[in-house]
Structure formats: C-alpha cells, structure tokens
Design an enzyme around this catalytic site. Structure first.
Site, PDB file in Angstrom:
ATOM      1  N   SER A 143      35.257  39.090  43.214  1.00 26.38           N
ATOM      2  CA  SER A 143      36.135  37.911  43.181  1.00 26.38           C
ATOM      3  C   SER A 143      37.094  38.035  44.340  1.00 26.38           C
ATOM      4  O   SER A 143      37.303  39.135  44.885  1.00 26.38           O
ATOM      5  CB  SER A 143      36.914  37.883  41.861  1.00 26.38           C
ATOM      6  OG  SER A 143      38.052  37.044  41.944  1.00 26.38           O
ATOM      7  N   TYR A 156      43.090  41.322  35.247  1.00 30.40           N
ATOM      8  CA  TYR A 156      41.875  40.876  35.929  1.00 30.40           C
ATOM      9  C   TYR A 156      41.813  41.429  37.349  1.00 30.40           C
ATOM     10  O   TYR A 156      40.769  41.931  37.807  1.00 30.40           O
ATOM     11  CB  TYR A 156      41.816  39.348  35.961  1.00 30.40           C
ATOM     12  CG  TYR A 156      40.588  38.795  36.648  1.00 30.40           C
ATOM     13  CD1 TYR A 156      39.364  38.743  35.998  1.00 30.40           C
ATOM     14  CD2 TYR A 156      40.652  38.314  37.954  1.00 30.40           C
ATOM     15  CE1 TYR A 156      38.230  38.241  36.624  1.00 30.40           C
ATOM     16  CE2 TYR A 156      39.534  37.808  38.596  1.00 30.40           C
ATOM     17  CZ  TYR A 156      38.325  37.765  37.925  1.00 30.40           C
ATOM     18  OH  TYR A 156      37.208  37.263  38.554  1.00 30.40           O
TER      19      TYR A 156
END
Length: 270
Positions: A143, A156
């Site tokens: 990501s 995250y």
C-alpha cells in the site's frame, strides 16, 4: 496476450476489488489460478465465472491449514505452482492513536496484523516448497502506507511497513530459487473493509473516502480502478519479463512519491 501461459498461480483474497482484477487479467494472460477467499459467495461466483481455469477455496489466511489446503488444491488440480500472490487484507479507515479507545486499539492491532502480516507469512510458508521446486515467485500487495504516513492509521501503517520487511527477508532467504517482490497500490474503489475489532467489518473503503478526495491527493490526478494496478503483477509473475527482480517494491502510487500525501488529517491541536 499470453505472458503467463502455462503458469499456475495461487492468490489470496481474489473475490473482489484488486484481487478480482488480478484474476481476470491473469486468465487473459494464460494463467490458471487457485484462489483462497473467505467469502463463500465469492468462491461460488469465481467458480461460475471462470470454469476450468480457476478453482476457488473457502478459507481464512490466518489459518495455516487453510493456506496449505489452497496450495494442495492448486497442485492436485493443475499439477504445479509457479506463483503465490499474498493479497488478502483489511484497512483501518484511518483509525488514529488518540481517536481509538485503548481496549479497541490492542484488539485492532491483533486483527490487522493477523490478516495483513501473519496471513502473508503463513501463505508464503505453505507455498514455498512448491515454488522452490518450480523456481517460481511470490508477489505481495502492499500500500502507499508502506512508504508514507497518512494512508491509514498507526496500526495499518505499521502492518504495511512490517510487510516490507517480510518481503525483503523472504527474498533473501529464498534466493536463488524464488523471486519475492511486492506491488504497493494507492487508493482505489474496492471491497476492502476494516477490522471487526473497530466495528468496521462491513465498512468498505469508499465509505470513508470519496473518489474526489483520492484524486485530489494524487499527482497524476485521476481516480484509479483496480485493473489499473494489475500490470506490475503480470510483469513480476512473468518469467520472460522478470528474471532479475527480487526484493523489489513497485510503488504504484500514482505519483505520491513526488511529494508524499498532502491532505489535512485532523492533526493534534496543541
């Protein structure tokens, strides 16, 4: 197109979003796939949409037994395994440190790291013997949060940074037989959801971010679809196109590296 002709691929989280786009493109490129997917409905849909070239297994990436079942299913159905793609994941909808209750914070950490890091580790362990035999490759989905703050909350972001270390370590350990790389997409429209620990298990990524908001922070100034990110996966999986890359992180961030993420995220008032 046949850049992946004859290759057998195991993909986790292939029922929707980026995973589904990878399935569709890899089939066009000549690959056969086994998909480990948690949703029984998505498993059924994959089998119906791609008969003969896709076999789907219902299971959870947090379970080594389920990962092993997927590997064995690929081997029994197609006779070998060339590529493992660790793709299943969850997002925390930017749950901040001070905005998250301490009791929930610890549980969110356990759930997000279990799916986003342990799921990759267990999948890699289950697939590694077959990939060594085939001299194949692993590809992991990261990501923009693996490179910059602001792409998620602290849990995250930490999980995606941990996955960077996992990619590099596996590339080191599995050389020269297996190439290990990653693709790190920016935001997109997908079915990506949050952890149950934060009450986000039914909350999709686009419920907390709009296409306009994503477009605004990207230097390339467009709102990417999942299929826009699949090209690097094809290149990394292709034996013809990739004999030299291992331990490489393809930062498919629509130009964020030019200046990083610039948006107001409700910073701490002092």
């Amino acid at each position: 197109m046949s850049r992946l002709a004859g290759q057998v691929v195991l993909l986790t989280g292939g029922g929707s979003g980026l995973g589904r786009a990878i399935v569709e493109r890899f089939v066009v490129e000549g690959a056969k796939l086994c998909v480990l997917e948690r949703s029984p409905d998505k498993v059924t849909q994959l089998q119906a949409d791609f008969p003969e070239v896709v076999v789907a297994v219902a299971g959870d990436v947090r379970s080594y037994a389920d990962n092993e079942l997927a590997v064995n299913t690929a081997l029994e159905t197609f006779g070998k395994l060339d590529v493992f793609i660790g793709n299943a994941g969850i997002w925390d909808h930017n749950a901040s440190l001070l905005g998250t209750e301490p009791a929930r914070l610890g549980k969110a950490y356990d759930e997000i790291f279990d799916v986003n890091v342990k799921g990759y580790l267990l999948g890699a362990r289950a697939a590694a013997p077959a990939l060594v035999a085939a001299e194949g490759s692993m590809i992991f989905t990261l990501s923009n949060a693996a490179f910059y703050p602001g792409g998620g909350g602290p849990v995250y972001t930490a999980a995606k940074h941990a996955a960077v270390g996992l990619v590099r370590q596996l590339a080191y350990e599995l050389a020269p037989k297996v190439r290990v790389n990653a693709v790190a997409p920016s935001g997109m429209a997908s079915d990506l959801r949050g952890p149950a620990a934060l009450g986000q298990e039914n909350m999709r990524i686009m419920e907390s971010r709009s296409p306009e908001a994503i477009r605004a922070i990207l230097p390339l100034q467009f709102f990417p679809a999942p299929e826009d990110f699949v090209g690097p996966y094809v290149m990394l999986a292709s034996r013809a196109d990739n004999r030299t890359l291992s331990g490489v992180l393809v930062n498919a961030d629509c130009g964020l590296g030019i200046r990083g993420i610039r948006h107001v995220a409700g910073g701490l008032a002092l």
